[in-house]
Design a protein around this motif. Structure first.
Motif, mmCIF file in Angstrom:
data_model
loop_
_atom_site.group_PDB
_atom_site.id
_atom_site.type_symbol
_atom_site.label_atom_id
_atom_site.label_comp_id
_atom_site.label_asym_id
_atom_site.label_seq_id
_atom_site.Cartn_x
_atom_site.Cartn_y
_atom_site.Cartn_z
ATOM 1 N N SER A 1 7.145 22.354 102.890
ATOM 2 C CA SER A 1 6.553 23.234 101.886
ATOM 3 C C SER A 1 7.024 24.664 102.114
ATOM 4 O O SER A 1 7.072 25.141 103.257
ATOM 5 C CB SER A 1 5.021 23.174 101.957
ATOM 6 N N ILE A 2 7.397 25.333 101.026
ATOM 7 C CA ILE A 2 7.800 26.736 101.091
ATOM 8 C C ILE A 2 6.946 27.508 100.095
ATOM 9 O O ILE A 2 6.877 27.157 98.911
ATOM 10 C CB ILE A 2 9.291 26.911 100.760
ATOM 11 N N GLN A 3 6.304 28.545 100.586
ATOM 12 C CA GLN A 3 5.430 29.357 99.744
ATOM 13 C C GLN A 3 5.768 30.823 99.916
ATOM 14 O O GLN A 3 6.376 31.230 100.917
ATOM 15 C CB GLN A 3 3.966 29.115 100.118
ATOM 16 N N LEU A 4 5.358 31.616 98.937
ATOM 17 C CA LEU A 4 5.467 33.067 99.041
ATOM 18 C C LEU A 4 4.142 33.620 99.527
ATOM 19 O O LEU A 4 3.082 33.299 98.979
ATOM 20 C CB LEU A 4 5.822 33.683 97.685
ATOM 21 N N GLN A 5 4.198 34.437 100.569
ATOM 22 C CA GLN A 5 2.994 35.069 101.096
ATOM 23 C C GLN A 5 3.279 36.541 101.341
ATOM 24 O O GLN A 5 4.402 36.924 101.667
ATOM 25 C CB GLN A 5 2.562 34.401 102.407
ATOM 26 N N GLN A 6 2.236 37.342 101.178
ATOM 27 C CA GLN A 6 2.383 38.760 101.497
ATOM 28 C C GLN A 6 2.321 38.926 103.010
ATOM 29 O O GLN A 6 1.325 38.586 103.642
ATOM 30 C CB GLN A 6 1.294 39.582 100.818
ATOM 31 N N GLN A 7 3.415 39.410 103.562
ATOM 32 C CA GLN A 7 3.533 39.544 105.011
ATOM 33 C C GLN A 7 4.243 40.854 105.332
ATOM 34 O O GLN A 7 5.005 41.387 104.518
ATOM 35 C CB GLN A 7 4.358 38.383 105.586
ATOM 36 N N ALA A 8 3.982 41.358 106.527
ATOM 37 C CA ALA A 8 4.794 42.469 107.018
ATOM 38 C C ALA A 8 6.168 41.918 107.369
ATOM 39 O O ALA A 8 6.278 40.846 107.969
ATOM 40 C CB ALA A 8 4.150 43.095 108.245
ATOM 41 N N PRO A 9 7.229 42.596 106.987
ATOM 42 C CA PRO A 9 8.572 42.091 107.291
ATOM 43 C C PRO A 9 8.825 42.099 108.796
ATOM 44 O O PRO A 9 8.156 42.820 109.546
ATOM 45 C CB PRO A 9 9.490 43.071 106.562
ATOM 46 N N PRO A 10 9.763 41.307 109.269
ATOM 47 C CA PRO A 10 10.099 41.316 110.700
ATOM 48 C C PRO A 10 10.626 42.682 111.106
ATOM 49 O O PRO A 10 11.098 43.455 110.259
ATOM 50 C CB PRO A 10 11.169 40.229 110.821
ATOM 51 N N PRO A 11 10.565 43.013 112.394
ATOM 52 C CA PRO A 11 10.970 44.352 112.840
ATOM 53 C C PRO A 11 12.473 44.591 112.821
ATOM 54 O O PRO A 11 12.914 45.708 113.086
ATOM 55 C CB PRO A 11 10.430 44.418 114.268
ATOM 56 N N VAL A 12 13.263 43.564 112.538
ATOM 57 C CA VAL A 12 14.716 43.735 112.497
ATOM 58 C C VAL A 12 15.224 43.318 111.125
ATOM 59 O O VAL A 12 14.578 42.548 110.414
ATOM 60 C CB VAL A 12 15.416 42.906 113.597
ATOM 61 N N ARG A 13 16.394 43.843 110.775
ATOM 62 C CA ARG A 13 16.938 43.570 109.453
ATOM 63 C C ARG A 13 17.363 42.108 109.339
ATOM 64 O O ARG A 13 17.996 41.558 110.236
ATOM 65 C CB ARG A 13 18.128 44.479 109.177
ATOM 66 N N ALA A 14 17.003 41.517 108.206
ATOM 67 C CA ALA A 14 17.371 40.134 107.926
ATOM 68 C C ALA A 14 17.909 40.052 106.508
ATOM 69 O O ALA A 14 17.549 40.856 105.642
ATOM 70 C CB ALA A 14 16.170 39.209 108.095
ATOM 71 N N ASP A 15 18.781 39.083 106.277
ATOM 72 C CA ASP A 15 19.277 38.852 104.927
ATOM 73 C C ASP A 15 18.111 38.395 104.050
ATOM 74 O O ASP A 15 17.400 37.446 104.396
ATOM 75 C CB ASP A 15 20.375 37.788 104.964
ATOM 76 N N GLN A 16 17.911 39.067 102.918
ATOM 77 C CA GLN A 16 16.734 38.788 102.083
ATOM 78 C C GLN A 16 16.725 37.362 101.549
ATOM 79 O O GLN A 16 15.658 36.808 101.261
ATOM 80 C CB GLN A 16 16.684 39.775 100.912
ATOM 81 N N HIS A 17 17.893 36.761 101.396
ATOM 82 C CA HIS A 17 17.945 35.391 100.892
ATOM 83 C C HIS A 17 17.768 34.365 102.015
ATOM 84 O O HIS A 17 17.231 33.281 101.782
ATOM 85 C CB HIS A 17 19.271 35.148 100.169
ATOM 86 N N MET A 18 18.218 34.700 103.209
ATOM 87 C CA MET A 18 18.076 33.797 104.354
ATOM 88 C C MET A 18 16.683 33.875 104.971
ATOM 89 O O MET A 18 16.207 32.912 105.585
ATOM 90 C CB MET A 18 19.110 34.161 105.430
ATOM 91 N N LEU A 19 16.035 35.022 104.836
ATOM 92 C CA LEU A 19 14.770 35.283 105.523
ATOM 93 C C LEU A 19 13.712 34.243 105.187
ATOM 94 O O LEU A 19 13.458 33.938 104.028
ATOM 95 C CB LEU A 19 14.268 36.680 105.150
ATOM 96 N N MET A 20 13.096 33.717 106.242
ATOM 97 C CA MET A 20 12.014 32.763 106.065
ATOM 98 C C MET A 20 11.173 32.771 107.336
ATOM 99 O O MET A 20 11.698 32.668 108.439
ATOM 100 C CB MET A 20 12.571 31.362 105.792
ATOM 101 N N LEU A 21 9.869 32.931 107.182
ATOM 102 C CA LEU A 21 8.974 32.911 108.331
ATOM 103 C C LEU A 21 8.548 31.474 108.616
ATOM 104 O O LEU A 21 8.343 30.673 107.695
ATOM 105 C CB LEU A 21 7.748 33.781 108.068
ATOM 106 N N VAL A 22 8.409 31.159 109.904
ATOM 107 C CA VAL A 22 8.031 29.807 110.323
ATOM 108 C C VAL A 22 6.872 29.936 111.308
ATOM 109 O O VAL A 22 7.088 30.091 112.517
ATOM 110 C CB VAL A 22 9.216 29.068 110.972
ATOM 111 N N PRO A 23 5.635 29.894 110.832
ATOM 112 C CA PRO A 23 4.487 30.080 111.737
ATOM 113 C C PRO A 23 4.307 28.941 112.733
ATOM 114 O O PRO A 23 3.786 29.155 113.826
ATOM 115 C CB PRO A 23 3.295 30.181 110.783
ATOM 116 N N ASP A 24 4.707 27.730 112.381
ATOM 117 C CA ASP A 24 4.555 26.581 113.288
ATOM 118 C C ASP A 24 5.924 25.927 113.467
ATOM 119 O O ASP A 24 6.302 25.011 112.730
ATOM 120 C CB ASP A 24 3.545 25.585 112.715
ATOM 121 N N GLU A 25 6.669 26.413 114.460
ATOM 122 C CA GLU A 25 8.023 25.909 114.668
ATOM 123 C C GLU A 25 8.028 24.433 115.054
ATOM 124 O O GLU A 25 8.910 23.676 114.641
ATOM 125 C CB GLU A 25 8.731 26.739 115.747
#
Length: 563
Positions: A427-451
């Motif tokens: 499942s992939i969802q959009l959530q309001q989150q603080a961005p990571p502290p380092v620059r990431a490609d906006q299209h590649m970026l994806m957070l994984v809370p439970d690896e």
């Protein structure tokens, strides 16, 4: 030269087909090691044998020639005289007859009749014939024939391999010889290396926390002073190599040792998340604009072995995929490996220096597996996430590289894709989150809370042998729920949470299947009515003739031949 004997030791056929290692050869090898008082490479020992055999055959032929007068057409011979014939493999015969020759072309000369014993036969030869002839040369030139265009050193190099492959098994069977790392030495000359020395070496490496060269450890080990320094190094390196606690991690001739217990597990066994499911083969059709995306992603699975890597810029850049983030590894692409020295080891250490904090830490290059491991702690401390942009650049010190990421200027909350496992499904969802502290490609970026949940999903997909087309379709539809269009890099990033894949296989699926349509800026849409239809040639892949969308863009389809 016609009529002049060629020594058998100067012929390839002798060394290839006839040569057998003799006891005298082993004595010669022993003498060479004793005289040098240091280990010798197999090639050097083989060369010594070849040179000695050549010299011995020359001496034997010279002695044989001195048993009688060497025949030359210009020579004068009497009945009863013994003559040696170089053209007859230095057979000797006795002159039993003499008569005048008859040939107006040459003027007066004689003919001698010579009797040979083995086999018993008589033959006639010209004598007193002082005319240009291959045998009318200085006597020393008749003893052996050599090709003036080929030096003795060239011959040794040409024959060395034949001798080496025959000598090596003989040395292995002989108890007086010992080998390490391609060098041979005499067992009786080895200083004793006992378990106490090895335990001390282990403690030294453990305390240092990094690999140590044998030369550096010798001073502390208090080895017996008998023998040369080279003999001590040979004995220590050989003992360390036979002890399972130690690994040779050198990239040069100077042996460097580390403890197996201190290296990441990924050095010896590829992490399951990095097991390749789909990789570039070369020849796949992808859109021309996708080449830049492949370069930006920097996935090792997009390397094509036959492709020539011409760039050597001193730095590489990649965008972090989930498998590498989870495993604490980075891609060892052809471009990265070109920045490293050649090595035959399974793995070797490099030093990474954080460009911001200047922290130094060890990482381990595993060339055959095409990754660098040992970055997990740095990834965590730096706050990297999927899509993070990482740069590796050569530093001034050998095998040292700076590793850098760019910080983000704003940490304002934004809508970010979050990957989870919901009721066993991806499942992939959009959530309001603080961005990571380092620059990431906006299209590649994806957070994984439970690896671990994602890793479990990857395990299930591998066990089910989820196909490339099925993976791309299901992942595309999951991403399309967020806004209709799907970026090619987002699709690649998400697919790597199901199975390990390069970007090229994913991009090739988009390019060849009619149900996916490019609408510009790397974005694609899905047309369910065209599911299962495949474009067969690059013109169709560019024109998308079955698409009924007015916003479809045309991107030239080219064969992928490597980065």
């Amino acid at each position: 030269m016609a009529g002049v004997r060629t020594l058998q030791t100067l012929t390839e056929s002798f060394w290839r087909d006839e040569y057998v290692v003799s006891a005298a050869d082993l004595d010669l090898v022993t003498g060479q090691i004793l005289e040098a008082a240091r280990p010798q490479r197999l090639g050097a020992l083989a060369s010594t044998i070849i040179l000695r055999r050549m010299q011995a055959e020359r001496e034997a032929v010279t002695r044989q020639a001195k048993q009688g007068d060497l025949y030359q057409p210009k020579g004068h011979y009497e009945v009863g005289q013994t003559v040696v014939f170089s053209a007859l493999d230095f057979q000797s015969g006795r002159v039993v007859g003499l008569r005048a020759g008859e040939n107006p072309k040459y003027g007066p000369f004689n003919v001698i009749r010579v009797a040979f014993d083995d086999p018993p036969v008589e033959r006639e030869f010209a004598a007193d014939l002082d005319v240009p002839h291959p045998l009318n040369v200085p006597v020393e030139e008749l003893v052996v024939s050599t090709d003036s265009a080929v030096s003795e050193a060239d011959l040794v190099r040409a024959f060395e391999h034949y001798v080496a492959v025959k000598l090596e098994p003989v040395l292995e069977e002989a108890p007086e010889f010992v080998r390490f790392d391609g060098q041979w030495f005499l067992r009786d000359l080895l200083p004793e290396i006992h378990v106490g020395h090895l335990n001390l070496a282990e403690a030294m490496i453990d305390e240092a926390g990094h690999p140590l060269p044998a030369r550096e450890m010798i001073a502390e080990l208090e080895l017996p002073v008998t023998g040369s320094r080279e003999a001590q190094l040979f004995a220590l390196n050989r003992a360390l190599g036979e002890d399972s606690r130690f690994d040779n991690v050198s990239t040069a001739d100077d042996r460097v040792w580390f403890l197996r217990a201190l290296v990441p597990e990924a050095v010896y066994e590829r992490p399951a998340v990095l097991e390749p499911a789909f990789r570039a083969q070369g020849g796949e059709y992808i859109g021309l604009t996708m080449l830049d995306m492949v370069e930006e992603i920097g996935d090792e699975l997009d390397d094509v072995d036959a492709a020539a890597v011409l760039r050597d810029s001193g730095s590489v850049r990649f965008e972090l995929s989930f498998p590498h983030l989870y495993a604490g590894t980075m891609p060892a692409t052809q471009s990265l490996l070109r920045m490293m020295p050649p090595s035959t080891q399974r793995y070797y250490p490099i030093t990474l220096v954080d460009a911001r904090g200047k922290k130094r830490f060890d990482a381990w290059v595993v060339p055959e597996e095409r990754y660098v491991c040992g970055l997990k702690e740095w990834y965590t401390e730096t706050g990297l996430t999927v899509g993070a942009e990482v740069t590796l650049a050569s530093a001034d010190e050998p095998l040292t590289f700076t590793i850098s990421v760019a910080p983000v200027r704003s940490r304002r909350r934004d809508w970010i894709r979050v990957a989870t496992v919901a009721e066993g499904d991806f499942s992939i969802q959009l959530q309001q989150q603080a961005p990571p502290p380092v620059r990431a490609d906006q299209h590649m970026l994806m957070l994984v809370p439970d690896e671990e949940a994602i890793v479990g999903l990857m395990r299930q997909a591998a066990e089910a042998q989820l196909s490339l087309s099925a993976m791309v379709r299901s992942t595309f539809l999951e991403l399309a729920k967020l806004g209709g269009t799907v970026h090619a890099k987002s699709l690649y990033s998400a697919c790597n949470m199901l199975r390990r894949t390069g970007a090229v296989p994913v991009f090739a699926e988009l390019t060849r299947r009619a149900c996916y349509n490019p609408v510009g800026d790397g974005l694609w849409v899905y047309s369910p009515d065209l599911e299962g239809t495949v474009y067969r040639d690059p013109d169709e892949m560019r024109e998308r003739p079955l698409s009924n969308r007015e916003d479809t863009v045309r991107d030239q389809a080219i064969q992928y031949l490597g980065r």
